[in-house]
Scaffold this motif. Structure first.
Motif, PDB file in Angstrom:
ATOM      1  N   ILE A 140       0.935  -1.123  -0.008  1.00 52.70           N
ATOM      2  CA  ILE A 140       0.022  -0.248   0.087  1.00 52.70           C
ATOM      3  C   ILE A 140       0.928   1.195  -0.099  1.00 52.70           C
ATOM      4  CG2 ILE A 140      -1.525   1.376   1.376  1.00 52.70           C
ATOM      5  CD1 ILE A 140      -2.941  -1.591   2.364  1.00 52.70           C
ATOM      6  N   ILE A 141       1.794   1.260   0.960  1.00 54.52           N
ATOM      7  CA  ILE A 141       2.583   2.659   0.939  1.00 54.52           C
ATOM      8  C   ILE A 141       3.446   2.845  -0.166  1.00 54.52           C
ATOM      9  CG2 ILE A 141       2.272   2.772   3.513  1.00 54.52           C
ATOM     10  CD1 ILE A 141       5.185   2.063   3.876  1.00 54.52           C
ATOM     11  N   THR A 142       3.891   1.884  -0.750  1.00 51.44           N
ATOM     12  CA  THR A 142       4.876   1.871  -2.076  1.00 51.44           C
ATOM     13  C   THR A 142       4.011   1.854  -3.365  1.00 51.44           C
ATOM     14  OG1 THR A 142       5.570  -0.248  -2.316  1.00 51.44           O
ATOM     15  CG2 THR A 142       6.797   1.029  -0.872  1.00 51.44           C
ATOM     16  N   ALA A 143       2.602   1.948  -3.319  1.00 49.45           N
ATOM     17  CA  ALA A 143       1.580   1.489  -4.329  1.00 49.45           C
ATOM     18  C   ALA A 143       2.467   0.362  -5.525  1.00 49.45           C
ATOM     19  CB  ALA A 143       1.744   2.668  -5.202  1.00 49.45           C
ATOM     20  N   GLY A 144       3.026  -0.722  -4.755  1.00 51.28           N
ATOM     21  CA  GLY A 144       3.177  -1.954  -5.591  1.00 51.28           C
ATOM     22  C   GLY A 144       4.858  -1.626  -5.826  1.00 51.28           C
ATOM     23  N   VAL A 145       5.373  -0.647  -5.823  1.00 46.18           N
ATOM     24  CA  VAL A 145       6.665  -0.648  -6.637  1.00 46.18           C
ATOM     25  C   VAL A 145       8.027  -1.416  -5.576  1.00 46.18           C
ATOM     26  CG1 VAL A 145       8.713   1.040  -6.700  1.00 46.18           C
ATOM     27  CG2 VAL A 145       6.197   1.971  -7.235  1.00 46.18           C
ATOM     28  N   PHE A 146       7.441  -1.651  -4.458  1.00 46.73           N
ATOM     29  CA  PHE A 146       8.077  -2.476  -3.359  1.00 46.73           C
ATOM     30  C   PHE A 146       8.506  -3.791  -4.070  1.00 46.73           C
ATOM     31  CE2 PHE A 146       8.606  -5.235   0.163  1.00 46.73           C
ATOM     32  CZ  PHE A 146       9.282  -4.525   1.076  1.00 46.73           C
ATOM     33  N   ARG A 147       7.511  -4.175  -4.904  1.00 51.43           N
ATOM     34  CA  ARG A 147       7.821  -5.695  -5.272  1.00 51.43           C
ATOM     35  C   ARG A 147       9.055  -5.765  -6.605  1.00 51.43           C
ATOM     36  NH1 ARG A 147       6.852  -8.381  -2.013  1.00 51.43           N
ATOM     37  NH2 ARG A 147       4.759  -9.137  -1.263  1.00 51.43           N
ATOM     38  N   ARG A 148       8.770  -4.339  -7.317  1.00 52.42           N
ATOM     39  CA  ARG A 148       9.924  -4.333  -8.260  1.00 52.42           C
ATOM     40  C   ARG A 148      11.301  -4.015  -7.888  1.00 52.42           C
ATOM     41  NH1 ARG A 148       7.242  -0.015 -11.502  1.00 52.42           N
ATOM     42  NH2 ARG A 148       8.976   1.059 -11.703  1.00 52.42           N
ATOM     43  N   TRP A 149      11.523  -3.361  -6.600  1.00 54.72           N
ATOM     44  CA  TRP A 149      12.651  -3.039  -5.816  1.00 54.72           C
ATOM     45  C   TRP A 149      13.154  -4.495  -5.605  1.00 54.72           C
ATOM     46  CZ3 TRP A 149      10.357   1.236  -2.345  1.00 54.72           C
ATOM     47  CH2 TRP A 149      10.378   2.398  -3.095  1.00 54.72           C
ATOM     48  N   GLU A 150      12.242  -5.256  -4.842  1.00 52.41           N
ATOM     49  CA  GLU A 150      12.728  -6.420  -4.446  1.00 52.41           C
ATOM     50  C   GLU A 150      13.221  -7.565  -5.506  1.00 52.41           C
ATOM     51  OE1 GLU A 150      10.229  -7.655  -0.377  1.00 52.41           O
ATOM     52  OE2 GLU A 150       9.475  -8.127  -2.213  1.00 52.41           O
ATOM     53  N   ARG A 151      12.388  -7.400  -6.756  1.00 51.43           N
ATOM     54  CA  ARG A 151      12.857  -8.329  -7.737  1.00 51.43           C
ATOM     55  C   ARG A 151      14.258  -7.887  -8.482  1.00 51.43           C
ATOM     56  NH1 ARG A 151       7.582  -8.540  -9.691  1.00 51.43           N
ATOM     57  NH2 ARG A 151       7.822  -6.470 -10.783  1.00 51.43           N
ATOM     58  N   PHE A 152      14.318  -6.487  -8.680  1.00 50.92           N
ATOM     59  CA  PHE A 152      15.618  -6.052  -8.955  1.00 50.92           C
ATOM     60  C   PHE A 152      16.827  -6.532  -8.058  1.00 50.92           C
ATOM     61  CE2 PHE A 152      19.397  -3.412  -8.992  1.00 50.92           C
ATOM     62  CZ  PHE A 152      19.697  -3.214 -10.205  1.00 50.92           C
ATOM     63  N   PHE A 153      16.497  -6.344  -6.843  1.00 45.51           N
ATOM     64  CA  PHE A 153      17.637  -6.709  -5.596  1.00 45.51           C
ATOM     65  C   PHE A 153      17.980  -8.208  -5.836  1.00 45.51           C
ATOM     66  CE2 PHE A 153      18.326  -7.937  -1.148  1.00 45.51           C
ATOM     67  CZ  PHE A 153      19.630  -7.325  -1.078  1.00 45.51           C
ATOM     68  N   VAL A 154      16.980  -9.040  -5.963  1.00 43.96           N
ATOM     69  CA  VAL A 154      17.158 -10.412  -5.869  1.00 43.96           C
ATOM     70  C   VAL A 154      17.997 -10.844  -7.066  1.00 43.96           C
ATOM     71  CG1 VAL A 154      15.961 -12.875  -5.840  1.00 43.96           C
ATOM     72  CG2 VAL A 154      15.227 -11.236  -4.159  1.00 43.96           C
ATOM     73  N   GLN A 155      17.483 -10.262  -8.190  1.00 43.61           N
ATOM     74  CA  GLN A 155      17.951 -10.651  -9.767  1.00 43.61           C
ATOM     75  C   GLN A 155      19.448 -10.292  -9.707  1.00 43.61           C
ATOM     76  OE1 GLN A 155      16.970 -12.524 -11.842  1.00 43.61           O
ATOM     77  NE2 GLN A 155      14.851 -12.933 -11.070  1.00 43.61           N
TER      78      GLN A 155
END
Ligand code: SAM
Length: 239
Positions: A18-33
């Protein structure tokens, strides 16, 4: 710190979205990759919270390898363990209660040590990085993902308004919706924890001082977050 995170453990994942409007998942994906995970690795997720990064790494490993998630909060670990029971990759993740400043692991136990959105919370940042370096094997990597300071001046004011005013307000609304009374006020903590936290170049310098070599960082979303990395030198090499 433990009480702060015990209080928000249940709605933690939902609140991040909610507080990142879903962008959080993109940051996590980039980080993990960006981690360079390979089958057979032993990976430590420091301050793993509800375990999302641990699970993402376990999925990348396929059938070989192990992820250990360490956290101080029993509430966060309870949520992480429930998820581990439901997910196939959960059997390759082990969750351990402990303090990032004095980790219950031997020197050089891990090929890769990572931490997401946790550095701001540590009472002693240098000590936490020192511990991460200690438990990494020579030649292994330490990588972190954390909120940072926008490099784009047009983002600076909205960033401040958002994290210092909007997020604590959303936290109070969420408390009325899902929480126990007082349970969500920790979202005010997010703003406090940002105040004293160093910018990306200063964090990179702490990593160098604590013994990492080839330290680098990359800003994401205009500097709202930054990914940092460094290598533990092989014996005989200098940092
Ligand atoms: C914002 S959450 C991040 C959780 C997770 N890494 C993620 O990316 O969603 C910060 C976590 O740090 C943990 N934490 C704070 N101080 C800690 C410490 N000294 N040792 C271990 N965990 C700590 C909290 O319990 C919480 O789960």
């Amino acid at each position: 710190m433990r009480d702060v995170f015990d209080a928000i453990a249940r709605p933690y994942d939902r609140m991040n979205l909610i507080i990142t409007a879903g962008v959080f998942r993109r940051w996590e994906r980039f980080f993990v990759q960006s981690l360079g995970v390979r089958p057979g690795m032993r990976v430590l997720d420091v301050a793993c919270g509800t375990g999302e990064l641990s699970f993402a790494v376990a999925r990348l490993m396929g059938d070989r390898g192990e992820v250990v998630g360490l956290d101080l909060s029993q509430g966060m670990l309870a949520v992480a363990r429930e998820k581990a029971d439901r997910r196939p990759e959960g059997r390759r993740v082990q969750f351990v209660e402990g303090n990032a400043l004095h980790m219950p692991f031997a020197d050089g136990e891990f090929d890769l040590v990572m931490s997401g959105f946790a550095l701001r919370n540590f009472a002693d940042l240098a000590q936490a990085i020192r511990e991460m370096v200690r438990v990494t094997r020579p030649g292994g990597r330490v990588t972190t993902l954390e909120l940072s300071q926008p490099v784009n001046p047009f983002l600076a004011l909205p960033y401040e308004f958002y994290f210092f005013h909007v997020v604590p307000w959303v936290g109070r609304v969420a408390e009325r919706t899902w929480g126990k009374p007082g349970g969500m006020t920790p979202y005010a903590w997010l703003a406090t924890s940002l105040k004293g936290f160093p910018g990306a170049p200063a964090l990179a310098e702490v990593m160098r001082v604590e013994g990492l070599a080839n330290v680098g960082f990359r800003y994401l979303t205009g500097g709202i977050v930054a990914v940092h990395w460094g290598e533990k030198p092989l014996a005989g090499d200098k940092a």
